[in-house]
Design a protein around this motif. Structure first.
Motif, PDB file in Angstrom:
ATOM      1  N   THR A  37      30.894  69.129  36.705  1.00  0.00           N
ATOM      2  CA  THR A  37      30.531  67.890  37.381  1.00  0.00           C
ATOM      3  C   THR A  37      29.668  67.051  36.448  1.00  0.00           C
ATOM      4  OG1 THR A  37      29.612  66.991  39.435  1.00  0.00           O
ATOM      5  CG2 THR A  37      28.430  68.814  38.456  1.00  0.00           C
ATOM      6  N   GLN A  44      26.071  61.971  41.292  1.00  0.00           N
ATOM      7  CA  GLN A  44      26.053  62.942  42.392  1.00  0.00           C
ATOM      8  C   GLN A  44      25.771  62.238  43.713  1.00  0.00           C
ATOM      9  OE1 GLN A  44      26.671  66.434  42.093  1.00  0.00           O
ATOM     10  NE2 GLN A  44      26.852  66.169  44.271  1.00  0.00           N
ATOM     11  N   TRP A  47      28.879  60.477  44.780  1.00  0.00           N
ATOM     12  CA  TRP A  47      29.862  61.442  45.279  1.00  0.00           C
ATOM     13  C   TRP A  47      29.537  61.784  46.733  1.00  0.00           C
ATOM     14  CZ3 TRP A  47      30.789  65.916  47.691  1.00  0.00           C
ATOM     15  CH2 TRP A  47      32.070  66.458  47.574  1.00  0.00           C
TER      16      TRP A  47
END
Length: 163
Positions: A37, A44, A47
Motif C-alpha cells: 500500500t 490512506q 482510501w
C-alpha cells in the motif's frame, strides 16, 4: 458499528484509524503476506473515504480489531460482496502484538458471523499465500475448506452452516 466479543471487539473503521492502519500495513513483521500500500497517510485517508461509499452500498465492511482496553490491534475486511450470489471475500486480516490470546479465532468468528447473519452471505471466499503456514492453519481450524490453488496462493471457502 461495534461488534463485541469475549477477547476483542470489532469497530467500523474511521478516518482517525488511517495512521494505525498504515503503520500496521508497513510493519515488516506483519506485511510479508499482504498486498503493498502507499506509505502516504493522505492516500490512506482517501482510501478510507472511498471505502465509506462502498460501505453505504453494502459492498464492503472494514473493521479495526481492538483488545478489551480499546487498543487497536488489527484489521479485518469483508469485501466484494455480491448480494445476488450471496457471497463475499474475507481478508485484510492483520493482528499486531497488542492482540490478546484467542484474537485470531475470535476475529474470524465475529466477522464471519456478521457476514452470515447481518449480510445474508452464504459463502465466504479467501486467498492466502502458500508460504503463510500460520494463517493456513488458523483458517482450516476455523472451517475454511481449500477449493483451488495456483503457483502462489491457496483459495478457501466457508459455507454458511444451516441451523
Amino acid at each position: 458499528m461495534e461488534i463485541k466479543g469475549e477477547f476483542i471487539n470489532l469497530k467500523s473503521v474511521e478516518i482517525s484509524d488511517a495512521e494505525f492502519i498504515l503503520n500496521l500495513r508497513q510493519n515488516k513483521e506483519l506485511n510479508r503476506f499482504i498486498s503493498s500500500t502507499s506509505v502516504n497517510l493522505e492516500d490512506q485517508k482517501k482510501w478510507i473515504e472511498n471505502y465509506f461509499k462502498r460501505e453505504l452500498e453494502k459492498k464492503e465492511f472494514y473493521f479495526v480489531v481492538q483488545n478489551k482496553e480499546n487498543e487497536s490491534c488489527g484489521t479485518v475486511r469483508i469485501y466484494n460482496i455480491d448480494s445476488e450470489k450471496k457471497e463475499c471475500t474475507w481478508g485484510s486480516f492483520i493482528l499486531n502484538k497488542n492482540r490478546p490470546d484467542g484474537a485470531s479465532y475470535e476475529t474470524i468468528k465475529l466477522s464471519l458471523n456478521y457476514a452470515f447473519k447481518a449480510l445474508g452471505i452464504e459463502k465466504v471466499l479467501l486467498d492466502v499465500y502458500k508460504e503463510n503456514k500460520k494463517a493456513i492453519y488458523i483458517y482450516e481450524k476455523s472451517g475454511f475448506k481449500k477449493y483451488s490453488e495456483d503457483d502462489i496462493s491457496y483459495y478457501y471457502q466457508k459455507i454458511k452452516e444451516e441451523k
